[in-house]
Write a protein that holds these residues in place. Structure first.
Motif, PDB file in Angstrom:
ATOM      1  N   TYR A  74     -48.174   7.234 -10.035  1.00 28.26           N
ATOM      2  CA  TYR A  74     -48.189   6.208 -11.074  1.00 28.26           C
ATOM      3  C   TYR A  74     -49.528   5.459 -11.073  1.00 28.26           C
ATOM      4  O   TYR A  74     -50.124   5.228 -12.128  1.00 28.26           O
ATOM      5  CB  TYR A  74     -47.023   5.238 -10.871  1.00 28.26           C
ATOM      6  CG  TYR A  74     -46.956   4.153 -11.903  1.00 28.26           C
ATOM      7  CD1 TYR A  74     -46.515   4.418 -13.199  1.00 28.26           C
ATOM      8  CD2 TYR A  74     -47.341   2.851 -11.589  1.00 28.26           C
ATOM      9  CE1 TYR A  74     -46.457   3.421 -14.155  1.00 28.26           C
ATOM     10  CE2 TYR A  74     -47.288   1.848 -12.539  1.00 28.26           C
ATOM     11  CZ  TYR A  74     -46.840   2.128 -13.818  1.00 28.26           C
ATOM     12  OH  TYR A  74     -46.788   1.138 -14.765  1.00 28.26           O
ATOM     13  N   ALA A  91     -34.923  -1.701  -8.617  1.00 28.99           N
ATOM     14  CA  ALA A  91     -35.122  -1.909 -10.048  1.00 28.99           C
ATOM     15  C   ALA A  91     -33.887  -2.458 -10.758  1.00 28.99           C
ATOM     16  O   ALA A  91     -33.955  -3.475 -11.435  1.00 28.99           O
ATOM     17  CB  ALA A  91     -35.556  -0.602 -10.707  1.00 28.99           C
ATOM     18  N   SER A 135     -48.111  -5.064 -14.406  1.00 27.25           N
ATOM     19  CA  SER A 135     -47.141  -5.893 -13.701  1.00 27.25           C
ATOM     20  C   SER A 135     -47.045  -5.510 -12.223  1.00 27.25           C
ATOM     21  O   SER A 135     -46.840  -4.341 -11.892  1.00 27.25           O
ATOM     22  CB  SER A 135     -45.769  -5.722 -14.356  1.00 27.25           C
ATOM     23  OG  SER A 135     -44.745  -6.194 -13.523  1.00 27.25           O
ATOM     24  N   ARG A 139     -41.706   0.689  -7.782  1.00 26.93           N
ATOM     25  CA  ARG A 139     -42.142   2.059  -7.484  1.00 26.93           C
ATOM     26  C   ARG A 139     -42.383   2.269  -5.993  1.00 26.93           C
ATOM     27  O   ARG A 139     -42.216   3.368  -5.494  1.00 26.93           O
ATOM     28  CB  ARG A 139     -43.378   2.413  -8.289  1.00 26.93           C
ATOM     29  CG  ARG A 139     -43.055   2.542  -9.762  1.00 26.93           C
ATOM     30  CD  ARG A 139     -44.135   3.280 -10.491  1.00 26.93           C
ATOM     31  NE  ARG A 139     -43.760   3.455 -11.882  1.00 26.93           N
ATOM     32  CZ  ARG A 139     -43.295   4.584 -12.390  1.00 26.93           C
ATOM     33  NH1 ARG A 139     -43.150   5.640 -11.635  1.00 26.93           N
ATOM     34  NH2 ARG A 139     -42.983   4.664 -13.659  1.00 26.93           N
ATOM     35  N   ARG A 149     -33.875  -6.651 -11.079  1.00 29.61           N
ATOM     36  CA  ARG A 149     -34.681  -6.923 -12.266  1.00 29.61           C
ATOM     37  C   ARG A 149     -34.360  -8.282 -12.877  1.00 29.61           C
ATOM     38  O   ARG A 149     -35.261  -9.073 -13.149  1.00 29.61           O
ATOM     39  CB  ARG A 149     -34.496  -5.818 -13.304  1.00 29.61           C
ATOM     40  CG  ARG A 149     -35.386  -5.998 -14.523  1.00 29.61           C
ATOM     41  CD  ARG A 149     -35.199  -4.905 -15.557  1.00 29.61           C
ATOM     42  NE  ARG A 149     -33.816  -4.880 -15.993  1.00 29.61           N
ATOM     43  CZ  ARG A 149     -33.080  -3.765 -16.039  1.00 29.61           C
ATOM     44  NH1 ARG A 149     -33.599  -2.618 -15.702  1.00 29.61           N
ATOM     45  NH2 ARG A 149     -31.827  -3.799 -16.426  1.00 29.61           N
ATOM     46  N   THR A 158     -43.623  -3.996 -11.322  1.00 30.52           N
ATOM     47  CA  THR A 158     -43.484  -2.556 -11.573  1.00 30.52           C
ATOM     48  C   THR A 158     -43.924  -1.766 -10.346  1.00 30.52           C
ATOM     49  O   THR A 158     -43.256  -0.811  -9.940  1.00 30.52           O
ATOM     50  CB  THR A 158     -44.339  -2.142 -12.794  1.00 30.52           C
ATOM     51  OG1 THR A 158     -43.893  -2.875 -13.927  1.00 30.52           O
ATOM     52  CG2 THR A 158     -44.221  -0.663 -13.069  1.00 30.52           C
TER      53      THR A 158
END
Length: 158
Positions: free
Chosen positions: A12, A76, A63, A70, A80, A66
């Protein structure tokens, strides 16, 4: 299993870096980390700290949350809403740092009372994610007048 998260994180990061048209060296310089260390993160060989992830996110203008998800620091689905609620509270410019911390403590106590423990959240990472490392208080404003401007404390006393 952690290596999978780190690998996904690395892939990512590489995609984000390439999208930003940055070389590995440019991103490393912008994030304040060494070029070899960033390369190891991208290849899934190292799991960076929350602080390093925050620096990289800032350099990429993405962010940090994020990246935390990951990297497996935040769950998540489960976290969240909690992270979003905390972020909104922390972003409120009308509250000083002490007031924000009190609201977060109340929020956490209500979640705990309702059976939503914060157990899976790495508190150090969350602290970094929310920018609570800067403990400098924001000045407290005085009362506002009907027109919305700050009232002079000398004139209102009295």
């Amino acid at each position: 299993m952690a290596s999978l998260n780190v690998g996904n994180l690395g892939e990512y990061l590489r995609e984000q870096r390439r999208s930003a048209q940055l070389s590995l060296r440019q991103l490393a310089d912008a994030a304040g980390v060494s070029n070899p260390y960033l390369s190891q993160i991208e290849r899934g060989l190292r799991k960076p700290s929350a602080e390093v992830l925050q620096q990289v996110a800032k350099a990429l203008r993405i962010s940090a949350e994020t990246l935390y998800v990951r990297a497996g620091i935040l769950d998540a689905e489960r976290d969240r809403d909690e992270v979003e609620t905390r972020a909104v509270l922390l972003a409120d410019p009308t509250l000083n740092e002490r007031q924000k911390q009190v609201l977060l403590q109340i929020y956490e106590s209500f979640r705990k009372e309702n059976g939503f423990e914060i157990g899976t959240v790495d508190e150090d990472a969350l602290t970094t994610a929310q920018g609570r490392a800067d403990t400098q208080d924001t000045p407290v404003r005085g009362p506002r007048t009907a027109g919305g401007s700050d009232a002079d404390p000398q004139q209102t006393a009295g």
